[in-house]
Design a protein around this motif. Sequence first.
Motif, PDB file in Angstrom:
ATOM      1  N   THR A 186       9.100   2.924  72.427  1.00 30.03           N
ATOM      2  CA  THR A 186       9.062   1.832  72.819  1.00 30.03           C
ATOM      3  C   THR A 186       8.685   1.823  74.240  1.00 30.03           C
ATOM      4  O   THR A 186       8.494   2.568  74.817  1.00 30.03           O
ATOM      5  CB  THR A 186      10.558   1.166  72.548  1.00 30.03           C
ATOM      6  N   TRP A 187       8.480   0.594  74.885  1.00 29.79           N
ATOM      7  CA  TRP A 187       8.144   0.527  76.128  1.00 29.79           C
ATOM      8  C   TRP A 187       9.229   0.724  76.982  1.00 29.79           C
ATOM      9  O   TRP A 187      10.154  -0.108  77.011  1.00 29.79           O
ATOM     10  CB  TRP A 187       7.504  -0.981  76.381  1.00 29.79           C
ATOM     11  N   ASN A 188       9.366   1.646  77.804  1.00 26.91           N
ATOM     12  CA  ASN A 188      10.810   2.286  78.453  1.00 26.91           C
ATOM     13  C   ASN A 188      10.911   1.946  79.897  1.00 26.91           C
ATOM     14  O   ASN A 188      11.767   2.320  80.319  1.00 26.91           O
ATOM     15  CB  ASN A 188      10.743   3.667  78.207  1.00 26.91           C
ATOM     16  N   LEU A 189       9.816   1.381  80.535  1.00 23.53           N
ATOM     17  CA  LEU A 189       9.815   1.334  81.860  1.00 23.53           C
ATOM     18  C   LEU A 189      10.859   0.547  82.241  1.00 23.53           C
ATOM     19  O   LEU A 189      11.529   0.770  83.299  1.00 23.53           O
ATOM     20  CB  LEU A 189       8.376   0.710  82.446  1.00 23.53           C
ATOM     21  N   GLU A 190      11.235  -0.835  81.936  1.00 22.65           N
ATOM     22  CA  GLU A 190      12.104  -1.674  82.405  1.00 22.65           C
ATOM     23  C   GLU A 190      13.423  -1.124  81.775  1.00 22.65           C
ATOM     24  O   GLU A 190      14.496  -1.385  82.698  1.00 22.65           O
ATOM     25  CB  GLU A 190      11.786  -2.963  81.573  1.00 22.65           C
ATOM     26  N   VAL A 191      13.459  -0.314  80.783  1.00 21.16           N
ATOM     27  CA  VAL A 191      14.936   0.238  80.375  1.00 21.16           C
ATOM     28  C   VAL A 191      15.449   1.056  81.518  1.00 21.16           C
ATOM     29  O   VAL A 191      16.590   1.024  81.800  1.00 21.16           O
ATOM     30  CB  VAL A 191      14.648   0.789  79.075  1.00 21.16           C
ATOM     31  N   TRP A 192      14.389   2.291  81.902  1.00 20.98           N
ATOM     32  CA  TRP A 192      14.968   2.843  82.943  1.00 20.98           C
ATOM     33  C   TRP A 192      14.935   2.442  84.346  1.00 20.98           C
ATOM     34  O   TRP A 192      15.931   2.728  85.085  1.00 20.98           O
ATOM     35  CB  TRP A 192      13.990   4.067  83.112  1.00 20.98           C
ATOM     36  N   ARG A 193      14.211   1.488  84.695  1.00 21.29           N
ATOM     37  CA  ARG A 193      14.340   0.616  86.001  1.00 21.29           C
ATOM     38  C   ARG A 193      15.797  -0.122  86.011  1.00 21.29           C
ATOM     39  O   ARG A 193      16.647   0.030  86.972  1.00 21.29           O
ATOM     40  CB  ARG A 193      13.285  -0.237  86.250  1.00 21.29           C
ATOM     41  N   ARG A 194      16.228  -0.754  84.806  1.00 19.79           N
ATOM     42  CA  ARG A 194      17.508  -1.354  84.794  1.00 19.79           C
ATOM     43  C   ARG A 194      18.558  -0.252  84.666  1.00 19.79           C
ATOM     44  O   ARG A 194      19.452  -0.414  85.518  1.00 19.79           O
ATOM     45  CB  ARG A 194      17.878  -2.048  83.368  1.00 19.79           C
TER      46      ARG A 194
END
Length: 234
Positions: free
Chosen positions: A195-203
């Motif tokens: 999945t697109w994980n950038l926002e997940v890890w920023r959160r």
Amino acid sequence: MILGNARIGDRLLDLRIDDGVITEIGATLDGERVNLGGRWVSPGLWDNHVHFTQWTLTSQRVDVAAAASAQEAAALMAAALITPVSPAQALLVGGGFRDALWPDAPTRDILDGGTGAVPTVLVSGDLHAVWLNSAALAIYGYAGHPTGLLTEDAAFKVQRQLGTVPDEVADALARSAAVAAARRGVVGIVDFEMTWNLEVWRRRMASGHDALRVEFAIYPQHLERAIAEGLRTG
């Protein structure tokens, strides 16, 4: 802080730690000491290929990794059923099977025999296959599949749906998994969640998730987005 008598290679040395960083290594350093008593010290470990959210979800699944056959795996799933079966048990999920090592093949009928009408999904140890009973096949759009064993893209599709949990639940499980990994010497991961994980890890990082350094893999369908957002490797 001095970590004394640390074994590095074939020598016992002292390490000076300032603000979490090793600033000096020597034979005898002065300062407040913690005696490691000859314990090994090495660079932190990186897991360069992990599906981190999938890994955290496995903590909530029935472990069938030790099953030596399809029949045994089905029996483990049957033993995990709530008796009597309640409406709350809408889905039973197991993980860790490796059918290439089994003397018998996983089939829909074997799993049906142990789990009946309770939708049941087993995820393979390498994530490239899922084994479903008839009730689960109907839910995920594969009703009538001859074996119930789905591989590659079909398996990934089912796993993406299994991974749909509230963010706060996934993040809490991820925090626990990260702390457990750090205790074993892991300092960083490369996350291959599909999945697109950038926002997940920023959160997660914004909420205090600081046990690991994290890089995330980008799949072909997200490449143009990564380019547009100016992301870079390295």
